[in-house]
Design a protein around this motif. Structure first.
Motif, PDB file in Angstrom:
ATOM      1  N   TYR A 123      12.447  11.431  50.381  1.00  0.00           N
ATOM      2  CA  TYR A 123      11.497  10.727  49.513  1.00  0.00           C
ATOM      3  C   TYR A 123      10.488  11.679  48.879  1.00  0.00           C
ATOM      4  O   TYR A 123       9.912  11.369  47.829  1.00  0.00           O
ATOM      5  N   GLN A 124      10.267  12.809  49.502  1.00  0.00           N
ATOM      6  CA  GLN A 124       9.274  13.737  48.965  1.00  0.00           C
ATOM      7  C   GLN A 124       9.703  14.358  47.643  1.00  0.00           C
ATOM      8  O   GLN A 124       8.858  14.846  46.891  1.00  0.00           O
ATOM      9  N   PHE A 125      11.004  14.331  47.364  1.00  0.00           N
ATOM     10  CA  PHE A 125      11.442  14.823  46.055  1.00  0.00           C
ATOM     11  C   PHE A 125      10.846  13.974  44.937  1.00  0.00           C
ATOM     12  O   PHE A 125      10.584  14.468  43.841  1.00  0.00           O
ATOM     13  N   GLY A 126      10.623  12.693  45.213  1.00  0.00           N
ATOM     14  CA  GLY A 126      10.027  11.827  44.212  1.00  0.00           C
ATOM     15  C   GLY A 126       8.517  11.807  44.260  1.00  0.00           C
ATOM     16  O   GLY A 126       7.853  11.760  43.220  1.00  0.00           O
ATOM     17  N   ALA A 137      15.949  19.395  37.633  1.00  0.00           N
ATOM     18  CA  ALA A 137      17.174  19.832  38.326  1.00  0.00           C
ATOM     19  C   ALA A 137      17.978  18.676  38.900  1.00  0.00           C
ATOM     20  O   ALA A 137      18.989  18.904  39.573  1.00  0.00           O
ATOM     21  N   GLY A 138      17.570  17.438  38.638  1.00  0.00           N
ATOM     22  CA  GLY A 138      18.237  16.280  39.232  1.00  0.00           C
ATOM     23  C   GLY A 138      19.698  16.157  38.865  1.00  0.00           C
ATOM     24  O   GLY A 138      20.509  15.674  39.671  1.00  0.00           O
ATOM     25  N   ALA A 139      20.088  16.606  37.670  1.00  0.00           N
ATOM     26  CA  ALA A 139      21.491  16.492  37.261  1.00  0.00           C
ATOM     27  C   ALA A 139      22.407  17.369  38.105  1.00  0.00           C
ATOM     28  O   ALA A 139      23.616  17.106  38.195  1.00  0.00           O
ATOM     29  N   MET A 150      23.564  15.822  46.629  1.00  0.00           N
ATOM     30  CA  MET A 150      23.005  14.983  47.689  1.00  0.00           C
ATOM     31  C   MET A 150      23.768  13.667  47.787  1.00  0.00           C
ATOM     32  O   MET A 150      23.990  13.131  48.879  1.00  0.00           O
ATOM     33  N   GLY A 151      24.177  13.115  46.623  1.00  0.00           N
ATOM     34  CA  GLY A 151      24.940  11.874  46.633  1.00  0.00           C
ATOM     35  C   GLY A 151      26.303  12.037  47.267  1.00  0.00           C
ATOM     36  O   GLY A 151      26.771  11.148  48.002  1.00  0.00           O
ATOM     37  N   ASN A 158      15.847  21.139  31.013  1.00  0.00           N
ATOM     38  CA  ASN A 158      16.615  20.505  32.079  1.00  0.00           C
ATOM     39  C   ASN A 158      17.849  21.328  32.418  1.00  0.00           C
ATOM     40  O   ASN A 158      18.501  21.896  31.525  1.00  0.00           O
ATOM     41  N   PHE A 159      18.171  21.385  33.706  1.00  0.00           N
ATOM     42  CA  PHE A 159      19.364  22.106  34.162  1.00  0.00           C
ATOM     43  C   PHE A 159      20.569  21.173  34.033  1.00  0.00           C
ATOM     44  O   PHE A 159      20.611  20.106  34.650  1.00  0.00           O
ATOM     45  N   VAL A 160      21.531  21.582  33.233  1.00  0.00           N
ATOM     46  CA  VAL A 160      22.699  20.748  32.933  1.00  0.00           C
ATOM     47  C   VAL A 160      23.931  21.373  33.581  1.00  0.00           C
ATOM     48  O   VAL A 160      24.233  22.550  33.341  1.00  0.00           O
TER      49      VAL A 160
END
Length: 475
Positions: A78-81, A91-93, A99-100, A167-169
């Protein structure tokens, strides 16, 4: 509440605190899951009830550590959010799918078979129960694979591009997953988990041998743990050396901080065994060193040049104090583990493995060593990555959420209180379980004799069974 600390530093402390609590549980559950698979396989192969007893003994311990690891991992994510939303946005992409995949593959596999592994032996039969136990063990290893891949990408990013918004793609998922440091980190992490479990098992076995050296289950525990220490520790030291060479190639600043090299050494760098980093003066005070040995270890050449921190811009240098000491703690524990393993081989050769009480005491003292080593290694690699979250590309200061220091400080205090209460109780219960004598409930009935099993209260002389070879306390 903030004690003059910035929101960035408080967020880093909070993440380090929660990860430290989380890391100790997978470090045990990964190894314990594989240990349970081995014990169950030996039971099916040999039909020796001692292995079944040990399986039943350790499955409860595994269930508790697995549960605490899951809970602490959820809180950590949760700390990522909350604290690191800028990092998650940019870096979420890349990080999100990794992680998923961990949840979709590893966690679903573990959760799907965990109940059968723990409670289903008599309900589904021995073959399917064995499949469930192996599935849980494989699941823990798959989980380690995805998490290590995500973390390794942050150290050695590959297979991506950066769009106009920063953004990192993802461009090449094979390059992302199998980034340059991933094979070394995964191998080092899994072996560390196995050694952590081995020394925990060895400590429990040593505890019971010190109280009753005739306990067969304690003998098996101790023997298996010492084999693991003797065989895997040298492999781990070799893997650690290879990991260090990889780090030198991709993160030379980190190596300079770990080694305590403020200055460059064009004609061979010394190995600093001990000293006190002096950040103000950019030197190691009271240094105890061996000339040119660092160059020999890192470049296999006594006269090979090594860069110091002075070769890098000041705002790209990691802090030295913590990585310098944690690296030495990790290495020292590794060689202590090697010493215990070699000692056990000597005792095994002399046929005193179960009688050498000094070896048992040493193994008992080394029980927490694996946990200390994995935490020291994690602090070394993560603090040595600073000032970046994505090495060389995204700074930690640019990854922070727009939060105020008092808000982060308040949540940190809440985390500390809750974690010590909840997980402190869990660890206390684990120690209670470790102290149990490793026998099954039906064996208690056998030990108590036919009178107590039939509900007859025996006399005082019948209260304690007489053990072969001495008293129940074992000399």
């Amino acid at each position: 509440m903030t004690m003059g600390l910035t929101a960035e530093m408080l967020a880093r402390i909070q993440f380090a605190f929660t990860v430290s609590f989380h890391f100790i549980f997978p470090a045990l559950s990964i190894g314990t899951a594989s240990y349970l698979a081995v014990l169950n396989g030996l039971w099916l192969w040999k039909r020796d009830r001692a292995y079944l007893k040990l399986f039943e003994y350790w499955k409860t311990i595994f269930a508790i550590t697995f549960g605490m690891g899951v809970v602490s991992g959820i809180v950590m994510s949760y700390q990522f959010g909350t604290n690191w939303s800028e990092f998650s946005d940019k870096a979420g992409a890349v990080i999100g799918p990794l992680m998923g995949y961990e949840v979709l593959t590893a966690f679903f596999l573990e959760a799907g078979f965990l109940g059968i592994a723990l409670f289903g032996r008599k309900r589904v039969g021995e073959p399917l129960h064995m499949v469930a136990v192996v599935a849980v063990a494989v699941g823990t290893l798959i989980s380690a694979t995805w998490i290590t891949s995500a973390n390794s990408w942050m150290h050695t990013p590959a297979g991506f591009s950066v769009d106009s918004n920063g953004n990192f793609v993802p461009e090449d998922w094979w390059a992302i997953i199998f980034n340059p440091s991933f094979p070394y980190r995964l191998t080092h992490t899994v072996l560390a988990a196995f050694l952590t479990t081995a020394f925990a098992v060895g400590a429990v076995g040593a505890w019971h041998l010190l109280h009753d050296r005739t306990n067969r289950q304690a003998r098996i525990m101790f023997s298996m743990a010492m084999w693991m220490a003797a065989v895997v520790t040298p492999i781990q030291i070799f893997v650690g050396d290879q990991h260090g060479l990889n780090t030198l190639e991709y993160q030379p600043q980190k190596i300079a901080a770990m080694e305590g090299h403020y200055e460059s050494h064009p004609n061979g760098a010394p190995l600093i065994l001990f000293g006190i980093p002096n950040e103000d003066e950019q030197r190691i005070d009271f240094a105890i060193e061996i000339p040119k040995l660092s160059s020999l270890i890192l470049k296999h050449d006594l006269n090979a040049p090594l860069q110091g921190l002075e070769d890098f811009p000041e705002d790209e240098r990691p802090p030295v104090l913590i990585p310098f000491f944690t690296f030495r703690i990790m290495v020292a524990i590794g060689f202590l583990m090697l010493g215990i393993g070699m000692w056990s081989l000597w005792a095994r050769y002399r046929k005193t493995l179960y009688e050498d009480r000094w070896l048992h005491r040493a193994a008992l003292a080394m029980g927490p060593s694996g946990f200390i080593a994995v935490l020291a290694g994690w602090y070394t690699t993560e603090i040595g990555r600073q000032p970046y979250t994505i090495y060389g590309l995204m700074r930690t200061s640019d990854s922070l959420s727009p939060v105020d220091a008092p808000a982060v400080g308040a949540s940190l205090v809440a985390f500390v209180i809750v974690y010590f209460l909840v997980f402190g109780a869990g660890v206390f219960y684990l120690f209670r379980l470790f102290r149990r004598v490793p026998i099954l409930e039906e064996d208690h009935e056998l030990d108590r004799g036919p009178h107590r099993a039939a509900g007859i209260n025996p006399g005082p002389a019948q209260e304690e069974p007489i053990r072969a070879g001495g008293s129940s306390s074992g000399d």
